[in-house]
Motif scaffolding. Structure first.
Motif, PDB file in Angstrom:
ATOM      1  N   GLY A   1      -7.463  -2.746  -8.961  1.00  0.00           N
ATOM      2  CA  GLY A   1      -7.066  -1.395  -9.326  1.00  0.00           C
ATOM      3  C   GLY A   1      -8.200  -0.445  -9.600  1.00  0.00           C
ATOM      4  O   GLY A   1      -8.003   0.618 -10.197  1.00  0.00           O
ATOM      5  N   LEU A   2      -9.399  -0.790  -9.165  1.00  0.00           N
ATOM      6  CA  LEU A   2     -10.582   0.007  -9.515  1.00  0.00           C
ATOM      7  C   LEU A   2     -10.707   1.296  -8.712  1.00  0.00           C
ATOM      8  O   LEU A   2     -10.903   2.376  -9.271  1.00  0.00           O
ATOM      9  CB  LEU A   2     -11.848  -0.837  -9.329  1.00  0.00           C
ATOM     10  N   LEU A   3     -10.642   1.194  -7.387  1.00  0.00           N
ATOM     11  CA  LEU A   3     -11.050   2.318  -6.541  1.00  0.00           C
ATOM     12  C   LEU A   3     -10.242   3.580  -6.785  1.00  0.00           C
ATOM     13  O   LEU A   3     -10.787   4.687  -6.711  1.00  0.00           O
ATOM     14  CB  LEU A   3     -10.954   1.926  -5.064  1.00  0.00           C
TER      15      LEU A   3
ATOM     16  N   HIS B   1      -4.385  -5.541  -6.242  1.00  0.00           N
ATOM     17  CA  HIS B   1      -3.462  -4.985  -7.237  1.00  0.00           C
ATOM     18  C   HIS B   1      -2.193  -5.825  -7.187  1.00  0.00           C
ATOM     19  O   HIS B   1      -1.747  -6.198  -6.102  1.00  0.00           O
ATOM     20  CB  HIS B   1      -3.140  -3.512  -6.950  1.00  0.00           C
ATOM     21  N   PRO B   2      -1.601  -6.134  -8.346  1.00  0.00           N
ATOM     22  CA  PRO B   2      -0.407  -6.970  -8.352  1.00  0.00           C
ATOM     23  C   PRO B   2       0.870  -6.275  -7.891  1.00  0.00           C
ATOM     24  O   PRO B   2       1.952  -6.863  -7.958  1.00  0.00           O
ATOM     25  CB  PRO B   2      -0.296  -7.417  -9.813  1.00  0.00           C
ATOM     26  N   SER B   3       0.762  -5.055  -7.421  1.00  0.00           N
ATOM     27  CA  SER B   3       1.870  -4.348  -6.770  1.00  0.00           C
ATOM     28  C   SER B   3       1.350  -3.746  -5.479  1.00  0.00           C
ATOM     29  O   SER B   3       0.195  -3.313  -5.410  1.00  0.00           O
ATOM     30  CB  SER B   3       2.424  -3.224  -7.652  1.00  0.00           C
ATOM     31  N   GLY B   4       2.198  -3.708  -4.446  1.00  0.00           N
ATOM     32  CA  GLY B   4       1.821  -3.035  -3.218  1.00  0.00           C
ATOM     33  C   GLY B   4       1.745  -1.537  -3.425  1.00  0.00           C
ATOM     34  O   GLY B   4       2.277  -0.992  -4.406  1.00  0.00           O
ATOM     35  N   ARG B   5       1.098  -0.840  -2.503  1.00  0.00           N
ATOM     36  CA  ARG B   5       0.893   0.598  -2.655  1.00  0.00           C
ATOM     37  C   ARG B   5       2.213   1.353  -2.728  1.00  0.00           C
ATOM     38  O   ARG B   5       2.372   2.276  -3.540  1.00  0.00           O
ATOM     39  CB  ARG B   5       0.034   1.125  -1.507  1.00  0.00           C
TER      40      ARG B   5
ATOM     41  N   GLU C   1       5.211  -5.411  -0.709  1.00  0.00           N
ATOM     42  CA  GLU C   1       5.688  -4.820  -1.958  1.00  0.00           C
ATOM     43  C   GLU C   1       5.092  -5.492  -3.183  1.00  0.00           C
ATOM     44  O   GLU C   1       4.808  -4.833  -4.186  1.00  0.00           O
ATOM     45  CB  GLU C   1       7.217  -4.920  -2.019  1.00  0.00           C
ATOM     46  N   HIS C   2       4.858  -6.806  -3.112  1.00  0.00           N
ATOM     47  CA  HIS C   2       4.502  -7.551  -4.313  1.00  0.00           C
ATOM     48  C   HIS C   2       3.011  -7.588  -4.625  1.00  0.00           C
ATOM     49  O   HIS C   2       2.612  -8.072  -5.683  1.00  0.00           O
ATOM     50  CB  HIS C   2       5.020  -8.992  -4.215  1.00  0.00           C
ATOM     51  N   ARG C   3       2.160  -7.063  -3.707  1.00  0.00           N
ATOM     52  CA  ARG C   3       0.730  -7.055  -4.019  1.00  0.00           C
ATOM     53  C   ARG C   3      -0.027  -6.203  -3.006  1.00  0.00           C
ATOM     54  O   ARG C   3       0.469  -5.904  -1.922  1.00  0.00           O
ATOM     55  CB  ARG C   3       0.143  -8.467  -3.979  1.00  0.00           C
ATOM     56  N   PHE C   4      -1.257  -5.848  -3.379  1.00  0.00           N
ATOM     57  CA  PHE C   4      -2.222  -5.259  -2.441  1.00  0.00           C
ATOM     58  C   PHE C   4      -3.455  -6.151  -2.450  1.00  0.00           C
ATOM     59  O   PHE C   4      -3.992  -6.472  -3.517  1.00  0.00           O
ATOM     60  CB  PHE C   4      -2.608  -3.842  -2.867  1.00  0.00           C
ATOM     61  N   LEU C   5      -3.901  -6.562  -1.260  1.00  0.00           N
ATOM     62  CA  LEU C   5      -5.092  -7.399  -1.163  1.00  0.00           C
ATOM     63  C   LEU C   5      -5.887  -6.998   0.076  1.00  0.00           C
ATOM     64  O   LEU C   5      -5.388  -7.063   1.202  1.00  0.00           O
ATOM     65  CB  LEU C   5      -4.719  -8.880  -1.067  1.00  0.00           C
ATOM     66  N   ALA C   6      -7.121  -6.553  -0.138  1.00  0.00           N
ATOM     67  CA  ALA C   6      -8.041  -6.233   0.959  1.00  0.00           C
ATOM     68  C   ALA C   6      -9.328  -7.010   0.717  1.00  0.00           C
ATOM     69  O   ALA C   6      -9.851  -7.031  -0.401  1.00  0.00           O
ATOM     70  CB  ALA C   6      -8.323  -4.736   1.015  1.00  0.00           C
ATOM     71  N   ILE C   7      -9.826  -7.640   1.762  1.00  0.00           N
ATOM     72  CA  ILE C   7     -11.039  -8.453   1.665  1.00  0.00           C
ATOM     73  C   ILE C   7     -12.050  -7.930   2.675  1.00  0.00           C
ATOM     74  O   ILE C   7     -11.700  -7.625   3.830  1.00  0.00           O
ATOM     75  CB  ILE C   7     -10.732  -9.941   1.935  1.00  0.00           C
ATOM     76  N   ALA C   8     -13.294  -7.790   2.247  1.00  0.00           N
ATOM     77  CA  ALA C   8     -14.350  -7.291   3.129  1.00  0.00           C
ATOM     78  C   ALA C   8     -15.592  -8.157   2.968  1.00  0.00           C
ATOM     79  O   ALA C   8     -15.793  -8.806   1.932  1.00  0.00           O
ATOM     80  CB  ALA C   8     -14.675  -5.838   2.797  1.00  0.00           C
ATOM     81  N   ALA C   9     -16.417  -8.153   4.010  1.00  0.00           N
ATOM     82  CA  ALA C   9     -17.681  -8.894   3.998  1.00  0.00           C
ATOM     83  C   ALA C   9     -18.836  -7.908   4.017  1.00  0.00           C
ATOM     84  O   ALA C   9     -18.795  -6.885   4.719  1.00  0.00           O
ATOM     85  CB  ALA C   9     -17.770  -9.828   5.198  1.00  0.00           C
ATOM     86  N   ARG C  10     -19.875  -8.196   3.250  1.00  0.00           N
ATOM     87  CA  ARG C  10     -21.075  -7.346   3.205  1.00  0.00           C
ATOM     88  C   ARG C  10     -21.837  -7.504   4.501  1.00  0.00           C
ATOM     89  O   ARG C  10     -22.177  -8.613   4.922  1.00  0.00           O
ATOM     90  CB  ARG C  10     -21.949  -7.766   2.012  1.00  0.00           C
ATOM     91  N   ARG C  11     -22.126  -6.380   5.151  1.00  0.00           N
ATOM     92  CA  ARG C  11     -22.849  -6.422   6.417  1.00  0.00           C
ATOM     93  C   ARG C  11     -24.350  -6.544   6.174  1.00  0.00           C
ATOM     94  O   ARG C  11     -24.865  -6.207   5.131  1.00  0.00           O
ATOM     95  CB  ARG C  11     -22.576  -5.159   7.244  1.00  0.00           C
TER      96      ARG C  11
END
Length: 335
Positions: free
Chosen positions: A252-254, A281-285, A325-335
């Motif tokens: 929930g930071l950004l 985030h424990p809820s979807g957008r 609906e139940h979460r938001f999850l995005a994963i990224a890798a440092r280039r």
């Protein structure tokens, strides 16, 4: 009111008066029923205290006042009657007071607001939005964000504590490196810390960072400080060396940061090449937007296309995006 509540009002009013443009300015305060009168009175007094002339408009008959009579002043009005009859054809600054849903019911009225104030607690007002034309949000971000979370820290886990399994599941899915160093930026009450410690193991390192002292106090009171080293710091200026961590977790930071790209740049700075960024985030957008009575926009920072662009511009590569609906999850890798 207590001394702390008096200071909160002074701080908020100082932030608002700093945002008002130079020269003649017409300001209307709306929302929150009779509270808009109280806020308008306090704002007018704060404007006077800065040395600027200020004219207060009262009553519900706008025709009794002419803008030419206060050509050099800050003019402050309040309520929906004045809101509907702007002088010179428009209001220079519209301030909307946001209260619990039962308190105002005029959701569309805040759509064109230049400043939105959270007034759920009339003794503890907090700025939650300002339009870009009133200046850089970073001028008030620090004080207002701390004020927002300070009064919510003690009840945070009572309200949201049942989502701990969702945190653990997301951290497991992210695949954080065993024995690595992970930092939880915007850790709140530390709900992710047990799962982060489990992921990196006893030889790994966990650092928990938050802007608000009251949130870190809750980390300790819930017994979660044993899982991490705690740091009071601003996510925009982390007290960590370049390329010093293997992963960043941010729940929930950004959406709370005044500049998404600047925030992602800072998270990239501290992360080693190949390291991970986990946004959760424990809820979807869509569910979260519905909870707050708004609709999603395709250009929001966490929508997939804008987020992918921001990641690319700030040193990341988006490798996973899930927004049910139940979460938001995005994963990224440092280039």
């Amino acid at each position: 009111m207590t001394a702390a509540q008096d200071r909160r009002w002074e701080e908020l009013l100082r932030n608002i008066t700093d945002m008002l443009p130079a020269g003649p300015v017409c300001v209307v305060v709306d929302g929150a029923g009779e509270q808009n009168l109280i806020v308008a009175e306090r704002l007018a007094a704060a404007v006077h205290a800065t040395g600027r002339a200020c004219t207060r408009l009262f009553g519900t008959t706008p025709s009794t006042w002419s803008p030419e009579s206060s050509a050099d002043a800050v003019v402050v009005a309040h309520g929906p009657h004045w809101r509907a009859h702007p002088p010179r054809g428009h209001w220079d600054v519209v301030i909307w007071l946001r209260t619990p849903p039962a308190g105002n019911g005029r959701k569309s009225a805040k759509a064109d607001a230049d400043i939105v104030i959270d007034l759920h607690d009339p003794t503890w007002p907090v700025i939650r939005h300002s339009t870009a034309r009133l200046g850089d949000r970073t001028r008030w971000y620090l004080t207002e964000s701390r004020a927002f979370f300070a009064t919510r820290a003690a009840s945070w886990d009572t309200k949201f504590g049942d989502d701990l399994p969702a945190y653990a599941a997301a951290i497991t899915e992210a695949g954080l490196p065993r024995d690595g160093v992970v930092v939880d930026v915007g850790c709140g009450t530390g709900r992710a810390l047990p799962a982060l410690r489990h992921a990196v193991g006893p030889r790994g390192g966990v650092i928990a960072v938050d802007l608000t002292p009251e949130m870190l106090a809750q980390v300790r009171s819930h017994g979660r400080a044993e899982y991490a080293a705690l740091a009071l710091a601003d996510a925009r200026h982390l007290p960590l060396a370049d390329a010093s961590v293997d992963a960043v977790f941010a729940a929930g930071l950004l959406t709370h940061l005044p500049d998404t790209d600047a925030g992602l740049h800072e998270l990239a700075r501290i992360t080693r090449p190949g390291g991970l960024l986990v946004l959760f985030h424990p809820s979807g957008r869509a569910a979260l937007a519905a909870r707050h009575g708004r609709t999603l926009s395709p250009d929001e920072p966490l929508a997939e296309a804008p987020l992918r662009r921001s990641m690319h511009q700030t040193g990341w590569r988006l490798t996973g995006y899930d927004d049910p609906e139940h979460r938001f999850l995005a994963i990224a890798a440092r280039r």
